[in-house]
Every structure is written in structure tokens, then in C-alpha cells.
Motif scaffolding. Structure first.
Motif, PDB file in Angstrom:
ATOM      1  N   ILE A   3       0.753  -1.200  -0.100  1.00 40.82           N
ATOM      2  CA  ILE A   3      -0.082   0.038  -0.010  1.00 40.82           C
ATOM      3  C   ILE A   3       0.999   1.125   0.085  1.00 40.82           C
ATOM      4  CG2 ILE A   3      -1.809   1.276   1.263  1.00 40.82           C
ATOM      5  CD1 ILE A   3      -2.606  -1.370   2.520  1.00 40.82           C
ATOM      6  N   VAL A   4       0.557   2.146  -0.942  1.00 38.11           N
ATOM      7  CA  VAL A   4       1.505   3.300  -1.189  1.00 38.11           C
ATOM      8  C   VAL A   4       0.565   4.587  -0.603  1.00 38.11           C
ATOM      9  CG1 VAL A   4       2.525   4.679  -2.819  1.00 38.11           C
ATOM     10  CG2 VAL A   4       2.767   2.177  -3.082  1.00 38.11           C
ATOM     11  N   ILE A   5       1.285   5.240   0.389  1.00 43.06           N
ATOM     12  CA  ILE A   5       0.344   6.349   0.978  1.00 43.06           C
ATOM     13  C   ILE A   5       1.094   7.645   0.664  1.00 43.06           C
ATOM     14  CG2 ILE A   5      -0.494   7.201   3.050  1.00 43.06           C
ATOM     15  CD1 ILE A   5      -0.613   4.238   4.169  1.00 43.06           C
ATOM     16  N   ASP A   6       0.432   8.586   0.311  1.00 39.55           N
ATOM     17  CA  ASP A   6       0.910  10.400   0.232  1.00 39.55           C
ATOM     18  C   ASP A   6       1.291  10.644   1.481  1.00 39.55           C
ATOM     19  OD1 ASP A   6       0.420  10.286  -2.613  1.00 39.55           O
ATOM     20  OD2 ASP A   6      -1.241  11.356  -2.436  1.00 39.55           O
ATOM     21  N   ALA A   7       2.159  11.605   1.540  1.00 40.74           N
ATOM     22  CA  ALA A   7       2.510  12.366   2.629  1.00 40.74           C
ATOM     23  C   ALA A   7       3.215  13.589   2.239  1.00 40.74           C
ATOM     24  CB  ALA A   7       3.186  11.785   3.751  1.00 40.74           C
ATOM     25  N   VAL A   8       2.662  14.784   2.920  1.00 38.14           N
ATOM     26  CA  VAL A   8       3.313  15.954   2.496  1.00 38.14           C
ATOM     27  C   VAL A   8       3.940  16.690   3.698  1.00 38.14           C
ATOM     28  CG1 VAL A   8       2.648  18.308   1.810  1.00 38.14           C
ATOM     29  CG2 VAL A   8       1.230  16.385   0.864  1.00 38.14           C
ATOM     30  N   THR A   9       3.714  16.377   4.986  1.00 40.90           N
ATOM     31  CA  THR A   9       4.395  17.009   6.272  1.00 40.90           C
ATOM     32  C   THR A   9       4.849  15.598   7.123  1.00 40.90           C
ATOM     33  OG1 THR A   9       2.260  17.101   7.176  1.00 40.90           O
ATOM     34  CG2 THR A   9       2.895  18.862   5.884  1.00 40.90           C
ATOM     35  N   ASN A  10       5.565  16.006   7.861  1.00 45.85           N
ATOM     36  CA  ASN A  10       5.949  15.047   8.975  1.00 45.85           C
ATOM     37  C   ASN A  10       4.585  14.529   9.915  1.00 45.85           C
ATOM     38  OD1 ASN A  10       8.709  14.818   8.484  1.00 45.85           O
ATOM     39  ND2 ASN A  10       8.938  16.901   9.492  1.00 45.85           N
ATOM     40  N   ASP A  11       3.795  15.880  10.044  1.00 44.68           N
ATOM     41  CA  ASP A  11       2.495  15.224  10.917  1.00 44.68           C
ATOM     42  C   ASP A  11       1.804  14.279   9.960  1.00 44.68           C
ATOM     43  OD1 ASP A  11       2.928  16.983  12.764  1.00 44.68           O
ATOM     44  OD2 ASP A  11       1.770  18.567  12.056  1.00 44.68           O
ATOM     45  N   ASP A  12       1.795  14.337   8.741  1.00 49.27           N
ATOM     46  CA  ASP A  12       1.139  13.251   7.822  1.00 49.27           C
ATOM     47  C   ASP A  12       1.587  11.833   7.991  1.00 49.27           C
ATOM     48  OD1 ASP A  12      -0.470  15.378   6.775  1.00 49.27           O
ATOM     49  OD2 ASP A  12       0.813  15.797   5.091  1.00 49.27           O
ATOM     50  N   ILE A  13       3.094  11.719   8.093  1.00 49.87           N
ATOM     51  CA  ILE A  13       3.654  10.561   8.638  1.00 49.87           C
ATOM     52  C   ILE A  13       3.293  10.102   9.537  1.00 49.87           C
ATOM     53  CG2 ILE A  13       6.180   9.791   8.608  1.00 49.87           C
ATOM     54  CD1 ILE A  13       7.117  11.428   6.268  1.00 49.87           C
ATOM     55  N   ASP A  14       3.444  10.992  10.623  1.00 51.92           N
ATOM     56  CA  ASP A  14       2.871  10.423  12.094  1.00 51.92           C
ATOM     57  C   ASP A  14       1.502   9.837  12.064  1.00 51.92           C
ATOM     58  OD1 ASP A  14       5.481  11.219  13.189  1.00 51.92           O
ATOM     59  OD2 ASP A  14       4.549  13.311  14.022  1.00 51.92           O
ATOM     60  N   ILE A  15       0.644  10.585  11.234  1.00 51.65           N
ATOM     61  CA  ILE A  15      -0.858   9.974  11.195  1.00 51.65           C
ATOM     62  C   ILE A  15      -0.463   8.530  10.501  1.00 51.65           C
ATOM     63  CG2 ILE A  15      -2.936  10.243  10.041  1.00 51.65           C
ATOM     64  CD1 ILE A  15      -2.738  13.083  10.478  1.00 51.65           C
ATOM     65  N   ILE A  16       0.231   8.298   9.468  1.00 53.48           N
ATOM     66  CA  ILE A  16       0.138   6.983   8.770  1.00 53.48           C
ATOM     67  C   ILE A  16       0.835   6.041   9.856  1.00 53.48           C
ATOM     68  CG2 ILE A  16       1.220   5.810   7.024  1.00 53.48           C
ATOM     69  CD1 ILE A  16       1.467   8.527   5.398  1.00 53.48           C
ATOM     70  N   ALA A  17       1.579   6.403  10.772  1.00 51.51           N
ATOM     71  CA  ALA A  17       2.259   5.482  11.724  1.00 51.51           C
ATOM     72  C   ALA A  17       1.411   5.112  12.595  1.00 51.51           C
ATOM     73  CB  ALA A  17       3.474   6.020  12.264  1.00 51.51           C
ATOM     74  N   GLN A  18       0.555   5.988  13.163  1.00 46.02           N
ATOM     75  CA  GLN A  18      -0.349   5.794  14.227  1.00 46.02           C
ATOM     76  C   GLN A  18      -1.546   4.680  13.709  1.00 46.02           C
ATOM     77  OE1 GLN A  18      -1.873   9.723  15.136  1.00 46.02           O
ATOM     78  NE2 GLN A  18      -0.016  10.266  15.834  1.00 46.02           N
ATOM     79  N   ALA A  19      -2.023   5.206  12.384  1.00 51.24           N
ATOM     80  CA  ALA A  19      -3.042   4.168  11.788  1.00 51.24           C
ATOM     81  C   ALA A  19      -2.325   2.847  11.384  1.00 51.24           C
ATOM     82  CB  ALA A  19      -3.500   5.084  10.276  1.00 51.24           C
ATOM     83  N   SER A  20      -1.119   2.682  10.751  1.00 53.97           N
ATOM     84  CA  SER A  20      -0.499   1.436  10.817  1.00 53.97           C
ATOM     85  C   SER A  20      -0.317   0.522  12.101  1.00 53.97           C
ATOM     86  CB  SER A  20       0.855   1.622  10.187  1.00 53.97           C
ATOM     87  OG  SER A  20       0.940   2.339   9.076  1.00 53.97           O
ATOM     88  N   ASN A  21      -0.187   1.161  13.052  1.00 58.27           N
ATOM     89  CA  ASN A  21       0.105   0.327  14.391  1.00 58.27           C
ATOM     90  C   ASN A  21      -1.505   0.006  15.151  1.00 58.27           C
ATOM     91  OD1 ASN A  21       2.827   0.050  15.643  1.00 58.27           O
ATOM     92  ND2 ASN A  21       2.805   2.288  14.686  1.00 58.27           N
ATOM     93  N   MET A  22      -2.461   0.875  14.530  1.00 58.14           N
ATOM     94  CA  MET A  22      -3.770   0.619  14.928  1.00 58.14           C
ATOM     95  C   MET A  22      -4.462  -0.631  14.208  1.00 58.14           C
ATOM     96  SD  MET A  22      -5.480   4.371  15.320  1.00 58.14           S
ATOM     97  CE  MET A  22      -7.173   4.045  15.355  1.00 58.14           C
ATOM     98  N   THR A  23      -4.010  -1.035  13.072  1.00 57.13           N
ATOM     99  CA  THR A  23      -4.461  -2.048  12.261  1.00 57.13           C
ATOM    100  C   THR A  23      -3.997  -3.514  12.824  1.00 57.13           C
ATOM    101  OG1 THR A  23      -2.456  -2.258  10.888  1.00 57.13           O
ATOM    102  CG2 THR A  23      -3.994  -0.651   9.948  1.00 57.13           C
ATOM    103  N   ASN A  24      -3.256  -3.451  13.712  1.00 48.93           N
ATOM    104  CA  ASN A  24      -2.596  -4.827  14.122  1.00 48.93           C
ATOM    105  C   ASN A  24      -2.224  -5.777  13.124  1.00 48.93           C
ATOM    106  OD1 ASN A  24      -3.074  -4.252  17.033  1.00 48.93           O
ATOM    107  ND2 ASN A  24      -5.410  -4.693  16.599  1.00 48.93           N
ATOM    108  N   LEU A  25      -1.900  -5.115  11.943  1.00 50.14           N
ATOM    109  CA  LEU A  25      -1.232  -5.972  10.805  1.00 50.14           C
ATOM    110  C   LEU A  25       0.293  -6.085  11.216  1.00 50.14           C
ATOM    111  CD1 LEU A  25      -3.235  -4.475   7.967  1.00 50.14           C
ATOM    112  CD2 LEU A  25      -3.658  -6.601   8.824  1.00 50.14           C
ATOM    113  N   ASN A  26       0.814  -7.103  10.250  1.00 46.22           N
ATOM    114  CA  ASN A  26       2.393  -7.054  10.490  1.00 46.22           C
ATOM    115  C   ASN A  26       2.808  -6.249   9.399  1.00 46.22           C
ATOM    116  OD1 ASN A  26       4.756  -8.015  10.405  1.00 46.22           O
ATOM    117  ND2 ASN A  26       4.686 -10.037   9.550  1.00 46.22           N
TER     118      ASN A  26
END
Length: 437
Positions: free
Chosen positions: A192-215
Motif C-alpha cells: 500500500i502506497v500512501i501520500d504524505a506532505v508533512t511530518n505530521d502526515d507521516i505520524d498519522i500514517i504511523a499511528q494508523a498502521s499500528n492501529m491495524t494490528n497487521l504485520n
């Protein structure tokens, strides 16, 4: 060991390591994963290695990454695939190698590095607001990239289905984004390729990734991996010469501009090396001796505390590897290796004859950095700090000059002042801060 970072070149491995080191993780980079043992892997939170696979075939790159996944599989670490910030190399096949050998894993690709001017929006990677294919990377002699669409680049290299999430979905927050990621996985996407423009966007992606409980396998130039690991292990807190030798193997326009600025502002003892003679088996020893003699003279003169070597100082001096390859009956990679080995031998001799008057080392270009490390017997780099994004400061682990301060930097990184900034950093040895979890 919590995380195993697999990079395709040494400067990239260092670049991700330093971001994590500044977050309080104990990090190291090893130039040869065969040097890893139980002690190494238990001593560090993060171990980064280079497969040195950017310029080889996709099949060979796959095998190298597969070997690294299986090398540490018994430790069950998180894997991270460090990719070039301009998407050079065998990205798709190297992701495949991890997915094939790490059961039920999902690769999340965040190509953005906002602090270095790289952002992804609408699926396209922009470098300082310029589409990737319009930048110097399109003319890279070894790994040109002529497409700015991140999805298309990866889809052309992988066997897996690739999903994408654009910035408007990222801006809806981590709860929505985590559901979106799970939905794409349910539809059969393993990348899955995800857009990000700012470091805050990257933090949101990291938070969401950890929330999925996926490997999750973070795939990025470093910032997403850093944020992903912080989500898992928490934030950090901060607690409170001699000559510099530089060896420059990169022939990019960026690097040439940096050399020109250094010469104009710091008056280094710069010795130009004849690349053609390094390629010629009958002339290489004479060229190494010639350059070494000049270095010896410069050390005796002692007119500058900055001394170094480079193969080019002007754009019109850059070799056409494709044409050389035809005439010498050697492939472009073999020619590049010969040049870098020659530069590494000169660096080794310079340090020897300096009798400890050279106290720090700067290398630019992943290939020459790797050869220098090998020649000096360096096992790895104890990562300390980041001078600018993708320019990494650390100290040698083992080898002939243990604990020597060093900065490594990719050839396409920075502006005209970057080389001078790195040299100043080494001269003043300002790396006094450290970070703890």
C-alpha cells in the motif's frame, strides 16, 4: 534487536539509523551482515545493513534481501525496507523478497521525506516541488528514474497487487486511515502506497498502521520507519582537532557544486584523481602512488586542515560509463567498482601516512563509502547524529581506526553548502548530545 533495516546502499542504511538513534534507540550499521552475531544483535535495538543491491539485477537483489530476512528470522524482528529517497534501485523485487519470506506481512510505502524536500501527493513524488522525472535523478548514470508516479514505479517491479491512499484520506485522521488500510488488505493488496506532505502526515500514517494490528513492513527513506517505531516504543528524551580527509566518489551535479563551494570558501588541499587510470590495470598502481605522494606533500606543507580526493571538479569531466563500457568490454557496474576501489586504496594510504594527523573522514556516494569501509576493515558505524537529512555522523566500529569520527552522505543530497557544513561539523566535533528512551 527490535528492528532490522535492510537498505540497498550503505549511506541509506546510515540515514535511517541516525533518525532512529535520535529517537533514543541504540543503533548500528554493519557493512557486511555476515559480521553479525548474537552479541551484535542483542546489543542494539536497531541493526541496519546494506545489501549493496541498487545497481544489480532484480533477481540478484531479490536473493540478497531474501538472505537478510532469513538471517535474522529466528529473532522475529520488525523488518524495514529502506528505499532511496528518489526511488532508484530494485524497490519492487526487494519488497517482494520480504513479503515472500515474512508470513502475513503487509508493506506500507511512504516515499516522502519532507525535511529533505521529498513529498508525495496525488501519487506523485516531488523533489523540492519538481516532479521526480524532471530532476537530476533522471540522468543518474547507474539507476535513472524517468517516472514520478510512485505506484507505477512499484507496480512495474513487483508481483503483488498495489493499493494506494492519497493525501485527502490521510488528512481524515488515523481512525479513518486505519480502516482504509484494512479494507485495501481485505481486497488483496499486500503493498500500500500512501501520500504524505508533512511530518505530521507521516505520524498519522504511523499511528494508523499500528492501529491495524497487521504485520507492517515500513518501506521508506527513513521518516516513516522512525515514526512507526516511536508509535510502538514511545518518544525519547534528550540529555545532555585534527585534519579532515574527504573521499568523494559521486559525480552528480549536486556534488560538483558542493566541491566548488568548498574550494572557494575553505581552501582545502584537493587532489584530483584520474578515473581512467584507476580503471586501467596497468596504470592504477602508478596513479595511486602519484596521488599518495601529493597527499604526503600536502600533509608536510600543513597549509590546510582539510584535505581530500575527488575524480571530478567540473561537469565536463564526468565519464560516460556507457561509452567506456563498450570500449573496455566491461559492464558499467564493473567500471564503477574499479574506480571506487581505487579511491578506497588512496584513502587507506592517506590515513596511514598521516600518522594520526587525520582524525576524521567524510565520504560522499554510497559505492565509495562501502569500499572505503571495507578497505579500512570497519565492521560498522556507531551512529551518533544527523548533520542534515541523509548526511549521517558516527564513529567507526572496529577496523584499523576504531572510534574515528565519520560522516557519510549520498551524492544527490544537500545544497552547495552541504559539504562545507559537514566538514565544519567534523572539525569542531560538536556531537555532544545524546538521546535515550
Amino acid at each position: 534487536m527490535k528492528l532490522y533495516v535492510i537498505a540497498d546502499d550503505l549511506t541509506g542504511a546510515n540515514a535511517t539509523s541516525v533518525l532512529l538513534a535520535k529517537e533514543g534507540f541504540k543503533c548500528s550499521t554493519f557493512i557486511d551482515s555476515k559480521l553479525l552475531n548474537g552479541d551484535n544483535m542483542s546489543k542494539y535495538d536497531i541493526v541496519a545493513i546494506s545489501t549493496d543491491s541498487r545497481g544489480i539485477t532484480k533477481e540478484d537483489a531479490y536473493k540478497k534481501v531474501m538472505e537478510e530476512v532469513n538471517r535474522v528470522k529466528n529473532l522475529n524482528p520488525i523488518y524495514a525496507k529502506r528505499i532511496d529517497s528518489t526511488l532508484r534501485g530494485n524497490i519492487g523485487s526487494e519488497i517482494d523478497a520480504i513479503l515472500d519470506n515474512d508470513e502475513d506481512s503487509i508493506a506500507i510505502v511512504v516515499a516522502s521525506y519532507p525535511d529533505s524536500g521529498r513529498i508525495s501527493i496525488g501519487g506523485f513524488l516531488l523533489v523540492n516541488s519538481v516532479p521526480l522525472q524532471k530532476t537530476l535523478v533522471a540522468r543518474d548514470p547507474k539507476c535513472p528514474v524517468r517516472n514520478s508516479n510512485v505506484n507505477e514505479i512499484i507496480e512495474s517491479q513487483t508481483k503483488y497487487r498495489v493499493g494506494k491512499i492519497e493525501i485527502n484520506d490521510v488528512l481524515r485522521g488515523e481512525d479513518f486511515l486505519s480502516r482504509k488500510i484494512n479494507l485495501l488488505v481485505d481486497e488483496g493488496n499486500r503493498i500500500i502506497v500512501i501520500d504524505a506532505v508533512t511530518n505530521d502526515d507521516i505520524d498519522i500514517i504511523a499511528q494508523a498502521s499500528n492501529m491495524t494490528n497487521l504485520n507492517i513492513i515500513p518501506v521508506d527513506p527513513g521518516p516513516f520507519t522512525k515514526s512507526f517505531m516511536n508509535e510502538k516504543y514511545g518518544a525519547s528524551v534528550v540529555e545532555q582537532g585534527k585534519k579532515v580527509f574527504f573521499a568523494i566518489g559521486s559525480v552528480s551535479k549536486t556534488t560538483i557544486g558542493q566541491i566548488e563551494y568548498l574550494v572557494a570558501n575553505k581552501g582545502p588541499a584537493l587532489i584530483k584523481v584520474d578515473s581512467l587510470k584507476l580503471i586501467n590495470d596497468e596504470e592504477i598502481d602508478y596513479e595511486i602512488e602519484r596521488v599518495t605522494n601529493i597527499i604526503s606533500e600536502k600533509l608536510i606543507e600543513d597549509k590546510s586542515n582539510v584535505i581530500g580526493i575527488s575524480t571530478t571538479t567540473r561537469e565536463d569531466e564526468v565519464l560516460d560509463l556507457k561509452e567506456l563500457s563498450k570500449g573496455l568490454n566491461l559492464d558499467e557496474e564493473a567500471i564503477s567498482v574499479k574506480i571506487n576501489i581505487g579511491l578506497a586504496k588512496i584513502t587507506e594510504k592517506a590515513l596511514e601516512i598521516s600518522k594520526s594527523s587525520i582524525g576524521a573522514l567524510y565520504t560522499s556516494g554510497g559505492d565509495v563509502t562501502m569500499e572505503v569501509m571495507k578497505k579500512l576493515g570497519v565492521k560498522g558505524i556507531d551512529i551518533k547524529d544527523e548533520v542534515i537529512p541523509l548526511a549521517v555522523y558516527g564513529r567507526f566500529i572496529g577496523g584499523k581506526y576504531p572510534n574515528m569520527p565519520a560522516i557519510t552522505k549520498g551524492g544527490l543530497i544537500g545544497d552547495q553548502k552541504t559539504l562545507s557544513l559537514c566538514i565544519d561539523y567534523l572539525l569542531t566535533k560538536v556531537s555532544t548530545q545524546y538521546y535515550v528512551k
